[in-house]
Motif scaffolding. Structure first.
Motif, PDB file in Angstrom:
ATOM      1  N   ARG A   1       6.546   0.663   8.580  1.00 14.93           N
ATOM      2  CA  ARG A   1       5.140   0.889   8.893  1.00 14.93           C
ATOM      3  C   ARG A   1       4.236   0.327   7.796  1.00 14.93           C
ATOM      4  N   ALA A   2       4.651   0.470   6.541  1.00 13.14           N
ATOM      5  CA  ALA A   2       3.844  -0.034   5.434  1.00 13.14           C
ATOM      6  C   ALA A   2       3.693  -1.548   5.512  1.00 13.14           C
ATOM      7  N   VAL A   3       4.758  -2.248   5.864  1.00 12.67           N
ATOM      8  CA  VAL A   3       4.694  -3.704   5.996  1.00 12.67           C
ATOM      9  C   VAL A   3       3.775  -4.091   7.153  1.00 12.67           C
ATOM     10  N   GLU A   4       3.880  -3.376   8.259  1.00 13.02           N
ATOM     11  CA  GLU A   4       3.027  -3.669   9.415  1.00 13.02           C
ATOM     12  C   GLU A   4       1.551  -3.466   9.068  1.00 13.02           C
ATOM     13  N   LEU A   5       1.240  -2.401   8.333  1.00 15.15           N
ATOM     14  CA  LEU A   5      -0.147  -2.142   7.941  1.00 15.15           C
ATOM     15  C   LEU A   5      -0.660  -3.214   6.981  1.00 15.15           C
ATOM     16  N   LEU A   6       0.209  -3.695   6.098  1.00 12.39           N
ATOM     17  CA  LEU A   6      -0.216  -4.747   5.177  1.00 12.39           C
ATOM     18  C   LEU A   6      -0.540  -6.021   5.944  1.00 12.39           C
ATOM     19  N   TYR A   7       0.276  -6.354   6.943  1.00  9.03           N
ATOM     20  CA  TYR A   7      -0.033  -7.522   7.761  1.00  9.03           C
ATOM     21  C   TYR A   7      -1.376  -7.354   8.462  1.00  9.03           C
ATOM     22  N   ASP A   8      -1.673  -6.138   8.910  1.00 12.25           N
ATOM     23  CA  ASP A   8      -2.986  -5.882   9.520  1.00 12.25           C
ATOM     24  C   ASP A   8      -4.107  -6.140   8.516  1.00 12.25           C
TER      25      ASP A   8
ATOM     26  N   ASN B   1      -2.150 -15.659  -1.557  1.00  6.80           N
ATOM     27  CA  ASN B   1      -0.727 -15.909  -1.365  1.00  6.80           C
ATOM     28  C   ASN B   1       0.017 -14.662  -1.826  1.00  6.80           C
ATOM     29  N   VAL B   2       0.743 -14.014  -0.924  1.00  5.43           N
ATOM     30  CA  VAL B   2       1.151 -12.623  -1.133  1.00  5.43           C
ATOM     31  C   VAL B   2       2.660 -12.484  -1.269  1.00  5.43           C
ATOM     32  N   VAL B   3       3.070 -11.740  -2.292  1.00  2.37           N
ATOM     33  CA  VAL B   3       4.454 -11.299  -2.451  1.00  2.37           C
ATOM     34  C   VAL B   3       4.519  -9.855  -1.970  1.00  2.37           C
ATOM     35  N   ILE B   4       5.423  -9.586  -1.031  1.00  7.83           N
ATOM     36  CA  ILE B   4       5.481  -8.276  -0.381  1.00  7.83           C
ATOM     37  C   ILE B   4       6.782  -7.568  -0.749  1.00  7.83           C
ATOM     38  N   PRO B   5       6.732  -6.574  -1.637  1.00 12.71           N
ATOM     39  CA  PRO B   5       7.925  -5.781  -1.927  1.00 12.71           C
ATOM     40  C   PRO B   5       8.033  -4.600  -0.963  1.00 12.71           C
ATOM     41  N   ALA B   6       9.254  -4.252  -0.592  1.00  8.77           N
ATOM     42  CA  ALA B   6       9.472  -3.119   0.307  1.00  8.77           C
ATOM     43  C   ALA B   6      10.868  -2.556   0.046  1.00  8.77           C
TER      44      ALA B   6
ATOM     45  N   VAL C   1      10.344  -9.215  -0.771  1.00 11.01           N
ATOM     46  CA  VAL C   1      11.386  -8.696  -1.653  1.00 11.01           C
ATOM     47  C   VAL C   1      11.858  -7.353  -1.112  1.00 11.01           C
ATOM     48  N   ALA C   2      13.115  -7.303  -0.683  1.00  9.06           N
ATOM     49  CA  ALA C   2      13.746  -6.031  -0.335  1.00  9.06           C
ATOM     50  C   ALA C   2      14.254  -5.439  -1.644  1.00  9.06           C
ATOM     51  N   ASN C   3      13.626  -4.376  -2.093  1.00  9.31           N
ATOM     52  CA  ASN C   3      13.818  -3.901  -3.467  1.00  9.31           C
ATOM     53  C   ASN C   3      14.645  -2.625  -3.508  1.00  9.31           C
ATOM     54  N   ARG C   4      15.326  -2.444  -4.638  1.00 14.75           N
ATOM     55  CA  ARG C   4      16.102  -1.226  -4.921  1.00 14.75           C
ATOM     56  C   ARG C   4      17.127  -0.926  -3.829  1.00 14.75           C
ATOM     57  N   ILE C   5      17.813  -1.928  -3.393  1.00  9.98           N
ATOM     58  CA  ILE C   5      18.840  -1.723  -2.368  1.00  9.98           C
ATOM     59  C   ILE C   5      20.007  -0.978  -2.981  1.00  9.98           C
ATOM     60  N   ARG C   6      20.357   0.135  -2.385  1.00 10.84           N
ATOM     61  CA  ARG C   6      21.469   0.942  -2.878  1.00 10.84           C
ATOM     62  C   ARG C   6      22.740   0.554  -2.132  1.00 10.84           C
ATOM     63  N   ALA C   7      23.705   1.466  -2.084  1.00 12.99           N
ATOM     64  CA  ALA C   7      24.961   1.192  -1.392  1.00 12.99           C
ATOM     65  C   ALA C   7      24.674   0.815   0.060  1.00 12.99           C
ATOM     66  N   SER C   8      25.601   0.128   0.652  1.00  9.81           N
ATOM     67  CA  SER C   8      25.397  -0.400   2.009  1.00  9.81           C
ATOM     68  C   SER C   8      25.415   0.716   3.045  1.00  9.81           C
ATOM     69  N   THR C   9      24.285   1.429   3.140  1.00 11.33           N
ATOM     70  CA  THR C   9      24.146   2.464   4.155  1.00 11.33           C
ATOM     71  C   THR C   9      23.721   1.831   5.475  1.00 11.33           C
ATOM     72  N   ASN C  10      23.887   2.576   6.543  1.00 11.48           N
ATOM     73  CA  ASN C  10      23.461   2.070   7.850  1.00 11.48           C
ATOM     74  C   ASN C  10      21.959   1.814   7.871  1.00 11.48           C
TER      75      ASN C  10
ATOM     76  N   ALA D   1       0.817  -1.205   0.000  1.00 11.89           N
ATOM     77  CA  ALA D   1       0.000   0.000   0.000  1.00 11.89           C
ATOM     78  C   ALA D   1       0.852   1.256   0.000  1.00 11.89           C
ATOM     79  N   LYS D   2       2.167   1.085  -0.066  1.00 11.23           N
ATOM     80  CA  LYS D   2       3.082   2.216  -0.163  1.00 11.23           C
ATOM     81  C   LYS D   2       3.562   2.312  -1.608  1.00 11.23           C
ATOM     82  N   GLY D   3       3.306   3.440  -2.245  1.00 10.45           N
ATOM     83  CA  GLY D   3       3.736   3.608  -3.617  1.00 10.45           C
ATOM     84  C   GLY D   3       5.245   3.795  -3.718  1.00 10.45           C
ATOM     85  N   GLY D   4       5.758   3.567  -4.910  1.00  5.43           N
ATOM     86  CA  GLY D   4       7.163   3.822  -5.164  1.00  5.43           C
ATOM     87  C   GLY D   4       8.126   2.765  -4.667  1.00  5.43           C
ATOM     88  N   VAL D   5       7.627   1.561  -4.385  1.00  8.23           N
ATOM     89  CA  VAL D   5       8.508   0.504  -3.884  1.00  8.23           C
ATOM     90  C   VAL D   5       8.927  -0.462  -4.997  1.00  8.23           C
ATOM     91  N   GLY D   6       8.518  -0.189  -6.232  1.00  8.29           N
ATOM     92  CA  GLY D   6       8.858  -1.087  -7.325  1.00  8.29           C
ATOM     93  C   GLY D   6       7.979  -2.320  -7.379  1.00  8.29           C
TER      94      GLY D   6
END
Length: 289
Positions: free
Chosen positions: A191-198, A178-183, A217-226, A10-15
């Protein structure tokens, strides 16, 4: 029944759509017949598979098959071919479908309680087409009935859902629980993942389906930031019982979308094709358990 999946966030822009298209491409690459159903009223997947003209097409459209029980058979005629998958395209008419499905639920609830719902029925396209005669008490069952018209020729049906909560998303989750969850690997995704589980819990309480996270799916991972490291650790904990695939940011994913194909067709040697192949293997294992 054909194996069905909903790609949901339910969060836009996650690919979300990129994940849906390339997961379909990965399953196709593993010799499966795949149907992608674009239930997002914005039609991003339809455009991304090279069928932008279908989004502006005149009726009948996907909206008609959802809004009238005697038109569901038309879904067969709407299917579009693509080298890697078939597509049941979105259409601009879906923008009004959320309203009509909401009215249908209100009217159905009133009828269940013995209240005259004439005024609601007269204001809703869905009810004017007498769709609810067989579908009381909820409008969320419509997509399930549409998929039954088209799914027999496919091994997998992947539903790309809208990036917000509402009746269309409920239809997606009921039809394909059966759900595929991108984030994204950033703090706003938690918060978006928690709301989807709700939302999945609410669907289970209100219906006879069990919503199961099949893949994250952890998507669009950039450089290894903290922040990315912290979010990946959170994902590992949040999806302890769900396979997690990490997709790094690659410009080829956007280029392949612009070209109307998946990464498997556009740049098969890209390192992220291996990640999507792993995702497809997890999906196969999920349905084979």
């Amino acid at each position: 029944m054909t194996n069905r999946l909903t790609v949901a966030s339910a969060k836009g822009g996650v690919g979300k759509t990129t994940v849906a298209i390339n997961l379909a491409g990965a399953l196709n690459d593993r010799d499966h017949d795949v149907l992608l159903v674009d239930m997002d009223p914005q039609g991003v997947a339809t455009e991304g598979l090279g069928h932008a003209e279908a989004y502006d097409a005149e009726p009948p459209t996907l909206a008609d098959t959802l809004l009238a029980g005697d038109r569901r058979y038309l879904a067969q005629d709407l299917l579009l071919e693509h080298p890697e998958m078939d597509l049941l395209p979105s259409n601009v008419d879906l923008l009004n479908t959320e309203r009509d499905l909401t009215l249908a639920d209100v009217a159905a609830d009133l009828q269940e309680r013995g209240v005259d719902a004439t005024s609601v029925i007269q204001s809703g396209t869905l009810l004017e087409d007498s769709c609810l005669d067989e579908d009381l008490p909820h409008a969320r069952y419509q997509l399930d009935k549409v998929l039954r018209e088209v799914e027999d020729d496919y091994d997998y049906v992947i539903v790309d859902s809208p990036p917000y909560y509402g009746e269309i998303l409920d239809n997606c989750l009921y039809a394909a629980p059966n759900v595929v969850i991108p984030a994204l690997a950033e703090g706003t995704s938690q918060r978006a993942v928690e709301l989807l589980y709700d939302e999945l819990d609410a669907m289970e309480r209100e219906t006879d389906v069990r919503c199961i996270p099949a893949l994250a799916v952890a998507n669009r991972i950039r450089a290894s930031t903290n922040e990315a490291k912290e979010m990946l650790e959170w994902f590992d904990a949040a999806f302890a019982e769900t396979p997690l695939i990490e997709i790094r940011e690659r410009v080829a994913l956007q280029y392949s979308f612009d070209a109307g194909v998946t990464l498997f067709e556009y740049e098969p040697g890209n390192d992220m094709t291996d990640r999507f192949t792993d995702a497809a293997k997890h999906v196969e294992d999920f349905f084979n358990e």
